[in-house]
Design a protein around this motif. Structure first.
Motif, mmCIF file in Angstrom:
data_model
loop_
_atom_site.group_PDB
_atom_site.id
_atom_site.type_symbol
_atom_site.label_atom_id
_atom_site.label_comp_id
_atom_site.label_asym_id
_atom_site.label_seq_id
_atom_site.Cartn_x
_atom_site.Cartn_y
_atom_site.Cartn_z
ATOM 1 N N ALA A 54 0.830 -1.205 0.000
ATOM 2 C CA ALA A 54 0.000 0.000 0.000
ATOM 3 C C ALA A 54 0.866 1.257 0.000
ATOM 4 N N ALA A 55 1.964 1.228 0.756
ATOM 5 C CA ALA A 55 2.861 2.381 0.796
ATOM 6 C C ALA A 55 3.525 2.609 -0.562
ATOM 7 N N LEU A 56 3.920 1.526 -1.205
ATOM 8 C CA LEU A 56 4.533 1.661 -2.526
ATOM 9 C C LEU A 56 3.532 2.220 -3.534
ATOM 10 N N ARG A 57 2.307 1.756 -3.456
ATOM 11 C CA ARG A 57 1.272 2.283 -4.363
ATOM 12 C C ARG A 57 1.142 3.794 -4.202
ATOM 13 N N TYR A 58 1.117 4.248 -2.953
ATOM 14 C CA TYR A 58 1.018 5.681 -2.677
ATOM 15 C C TYR A 58 2.242 6.430 -3.204
ATOM 16 N N ARG A 59 3.428 5.930 -2.877
ATOM 17 C CA ARG A 59 4.655 6.645 -3.265
ATOM 18 C C ARG A 59 4.903 6.605 -4.767
ATOM 19 N N LEU A 60 4.343 5.617 -5.450
ATOM 20 C CA LEU A 60 4.451 5.549 -6.907
ATOM 21 C C LEU A 60 3.401 6.411 -7.605
ATOM 22 N N GLY A 61 2.485 7.002 -6.831
ATOM 23 C CA GLY A 61 1.483 7.872 -7.424
ATOM 24 C C GLY A 61 0.284 7.145 -7.986
ATOM 25 N N TYR A 62 -0.051 5.964 -7.430
ATOM 26 C CA TYR A 62 -1.230 5.194 -7.844
ATOM 27 C C TYR A 62 -1.234 4.939 -9.355
ATOM 28 N N PRO A 63 -0.268 4.202 -9.850
ATOM 29 C CA PRO A 63 -0.172 3.977 -11.306
ATOM 30 C C PRO A 63 -1.342 3.196 -11.883
ATOM 31 N N ASP A 64 -2.154 2.580 -11.029
ATOM 32 C CA ASP A 64 -3.302 1.805 -11.494
ATOM 33 C C ASP A 64 -4.537 2.661 -11.743
ATOM 34 N N GLN A 65 -4.505 3.920 -11.325
ATOM 35 C CA GLN A 65 -5.715 4.732 -11.369
ATOM 36 C C GLN A 65 -5.836 5.549 -12.657
ATOM 37 N N THR A 66 -7.074 5.885 -12.999
ATOM 38 C CA THR A 66 -7.353 6.807 -14.090
ATOM 39 C C THR A 66 -8.161 7.980 -13.551
ATOM 40 N N ASP A 67 -8.095 9.094 -14.239
ATOM 41 C CA ASP A 67 -8.776 10.314 -13.817
ATOM 42 C C ASP A 67 -10.204 10.327 -14.352
ATOM 43 N N ASP A 68 -11.148 10.755 -13.522
ATOM 44 C CA ASP A 68 -12.540 10.909 -13.958
ATOM 45 C C ASP A 68 -12.910 12.378 -13.784
ATOM 46 N N VAL A 69 -12.970 13.100 -14.904
ATOM 47 C CA VAL A 69 -13.163 14.556 -14.835
ATOM 48 C C VAL A 69 -14.578 14.950 -14.436
ATOM 49 N N THR A 70 -15.479 13.985 -14.309
ATOM 50 C CA THR A 70 -16.838 14.299 -13.853
ATOM 51 C C THR A 70 -16.935 14.316 -12.333
ATOM 52 N N LYS A 71 -15.875 13.917 -11.649
ATOM 53 C CA LYS A 71 -15.881 13.858 -10.187
ATOM 54 C C LYS A 71 -15.202 15.116 -9.630
ATOM 55 N N ASN A 72 -15.950 15.914 -8.877
ATOM 56 C CA ASN A 72 -15.406 17.178 -8.382
ATOM 57 C C ASN A 72 -15.811 17.520 -6.953
ATOM 58 N N SER A 73 -16.249 16.539 -6.176
ATOM 59 C CA SER A 73 -16.725 16.822 -4.820
ATOM 60 C C SER A 73 -15.634 17.412 -3.932
ATOM 61 N N ASN A 74 -14.420 16.859 -4.007
ATOM 62 C CA ASN A 74 -13.323 17.370 -3.180
ATOM 63 C C ASN A 74 -12.979 18.800 -3.564
ATOM 64 N N LEU A 75 -12.950 19.064 -4.859
ATOM 65 C CA LEU A 75 -12.625 20.396 -5.349
ATOM 66 C C LEU A 75 -13.681 21.407 -4.939
ATOM 67 N N ASN A 76 -14.954 21.054 -5.113
ATOM 68 C CA ASN A 76 -16.031 21.981 -4.765
ATOM 69 C C ASN A 76 -16.054 22.298 -3.278
ATOM 70 N N PHE A 77 -15.749 21.295 -2.438
ATOM 71 C CA PHE A 77 -15.718 21.537 -0.991
ATOM 72 C C PHE A 77 -14.616 22.519 -0.639
ATOM 73 N N TYR A 78 -13.430 22.318 -1.173
ATOM 74 C CA TYR A 78 -12.308 23.194 -0.823
ATOM 75 C C TYR A 78 -12.393 24.564 -1.487
ATOM 76 N N LEU A 79 -13.116 24.668 -2.593
ATOM 77 C CA LEU A 79 -13.369 25.977 -3.198
ATOM 78 C C LEU A 79 -14.412 26.764 -2.420
ATOM 79 N N GLY A 80 -15.117 26.100 -1.498
ATOM 80 C CA GLY A 80 -16.184 26.757 -0.755
ATOM 81 C C GLY A 80 -17.494 26.767 -1.493
ATOM 82 N N HIS A 81 -17.642 25.921 -2.516
ATOM 83 C CA HIS A 81 -18.864 25.885 -3.318
ATOM 84 C C HIS A 81 -19.896 24.894 -2.771
ATOM 85 N N ALA A 82 -19.457 23.953 -1.974
ATOM 86 C CA ALA A 82 -20.360 22.918 -1.467
ATOM 87 C C ALA A 82 -19.997 22.613 -0.017
ATOM 88 N N PRO A 83 -21.006 22.285 0.801
ATOM 89 C CA PRO A 83 -20.728 22.015 2.216
ATOM 90 C C PRO A 83 -20.335 20.568 2.464
#
Length: 326
Positions: free
Chosen positions: A13-42
Motif C-alpha cells: 500500500a505504501a509503494l502504491r502511494y509513493r508511486l502515485g497510484y499507477p493503477d488509477q485513471t482520472d474521472d473529470v466528472t468527479k469534483n466533490s473534493n474540489l467543490n468543498f475546498y473551493l467553498g462551493h459545497a458544504p
C-alpha cells in the motif's frame, strides 16, 4: 536484492502511494473534493470549509466522535468509507494545488488537527508539542482510530507537496514513541504506515535509523525487496476494490499477505533490549521523493460561496501558488 515472496500488505500500500497510484485513471466528472475546498459545497454536516475550521477548532469532543469529516478535510486518492465523497482525482488535485486559497485551507485543516493532537507548528515551521499535549496524547493513545486519521493526513500532505511537514510530524512521533515512551498504541502505525508515507528515500531512511538507534527490534523492508509481481498483483486488486489502503485493508479480500509479515511487537508496544537489533541499511527505492506559520486565525476569503460549482473538465486554474508558507 533478495525479493520478499509475500511482502506485507502495508508495504504494498505504501509503494502504491509513493508511486502515485499507477493503477488509477482520472474521472473529470468527479469534483466533490474540489467543490468543498473551493467553498462551493458544504460538508455532509452542512458546514462549509471555513465554517468547519472556525466552529470545530476547539471542539475536541466533536473532532473525536465525528468521523467522516477527516475524509473531506484530507482528500487522498483512495476511497474512504463516506459514500457521499469520492476519492481525490488527478484533475481535482491539479486545480486545488493551483489555487492559493485552497492550499491555505488544506494547511488550516492540518493546523486544526495538530491542535486536536496537542501539537502545533512553531515559528520555524516545525511540528512541536503544544502546552496541552499531555491530555491530548492520552486521548490519542486511548482512541486508536486516530492512527488511521494520521495516515490519511500524511498522505494528503504529500499529495499537496508538503513533504517537509510530513517529515517533521513523523519525526516528532518517532521521538515521542521510541525515545520518550509516549503513545505506545501508535507504535505499529508509526513503523508500518507513517514512516512508509515519506517519499524521499533519505528522509525515510533517517527516520528508520532513528528508530533502530533506540534498540527497538524493528525490521524494515526495503522497496527493492518487493517482487514486481507481488506489487502488480496488489495494484490490480486495489484498483478493482477502490477502497482505502487503511490499516484494515488486508481484511478486504487481498489474502496474499500473511499476518506474520508484521514486525514483532511486545504487548507493551515497547521492548527493552540491551543489544542492537541487526538490520541491513535501507536500500534506495526507484521512486523519486518529493512551512508554514504557527497557529492561526481561520482562513477567510472574499466571495467564497457565490460561484457556481465546478462540474467538469477544461477548468481554467490560476498559476501555481508561490506565496508565503508554501
Amino acid at each position: 536484492a533478495m525479493h520478499t515472496a509475500n511482502p506485507p500488505t502495508w508495504k504494498l500500500a505504501a509503494l502504491r502511494y509513493r508511486l502515485g497510484y499507477p493503477d488509477q485513471t482520472d474521472d473529470v466528472t468527479k469534483n466533490s473534493n474540489l467543490n468543498f475546498y473551493l467553498g462551493h459545497a458544504p460538508h455532509s454536516s452542512g458546514l462549509f470549509i471555513d465554517d468547519l475550521h472556525k466552529n470545530w477548532w476547539y471542539d475536541f469532543e466533536k473532532l473525536e466522535k465525528k468521523h467522516n469529516y477527516i475524509q473531506w478535510l484530507f482528500p487522498i486518492r483512495e476511497k474512504g468509507l463516506d459514500h457521499d465523497l469520492h476519492r481525490l482525482h488527478e484533475h481535482e488535485l491539479i486545480a486545488l494545488k493551483s489555487n492559493d486559497l485552497c492550499v491555505q485551507r488544506v494547511l488550516q485543516s492540518f493546523r486544526m488537527m495538530l491542535h486536536f493532537y496537542g501539537l502545533r507548528l512553531s515559528p520555524q515551521r516545525i511540528v512541536e508539542k503544544d502546552q496541552h499535549w499531555k491530555s491530548r496524547f492520552i486521548n490519542m493513545d486511548k482512541h486508536t482510530h486516530n492512527n488511521l486519521r494520521i495516515s490519511r493526513i500524511l498522505k494528503c500532505l504529500g499529495e499537496f507537496g508538503f513533504e517537509h511537514l510530513k517529515v517533521s510530524l513523523v519525526r516528532l512521533f518517532v521521538v515521542e514513541i521510541f525515545m520518550n515512551r509516549q503513545l505506545k498504541n501508535c507504535t505499529e502505525s508509526c513503523l508500518n504506515y507513517w514512516i512508509e508515507t515519506i517519499k524521499d528515500d533519505n528522509d525515510r531512511g533517517h527516520l528508520q535509523a532513528l528508530v533502530l538507534s533506540t534498540n527497538f527490534p524493528a525490521k524494515f523492508i526495503s522497496d527493492s525487496e518487493v517482487h514486481p509481481t507481488a506489487l502488480q498483483s496488489y495494484l490490480t486488486f486495489a484498483n478493482s476494490k477502490d477502497v482505502e489502503d487503511n490499516h484494515n485493508f488486508s481484511r478486504s479480500g487481498f489474502h496474499n499477505i500473511p499476518d506474520s509479515g508484521k514486525p514483532p511487537l511486545a504487548s507493551s508496544g515497547i521492548m527493552n533490549n540491551n543489544e542492537p537489533f541487526a538490520i541491513k541499511n535501507p536500500v534506495p527505492a526507484t521512486v523519486s521523493g518529493m512551512n508554514n506559520p504557527a497557529p492561526v486565525t481561520p482562513v477567510t476569503g472574499p466571495g467564497m460561496n457565490n460561484t457556481a460549482p465546478v462540474t467538469g473538465a477544461g477548468m481554467n486554474n490560476p498559476a501555481p501558488v508561490t506565496g508565503a508558507g508554501m
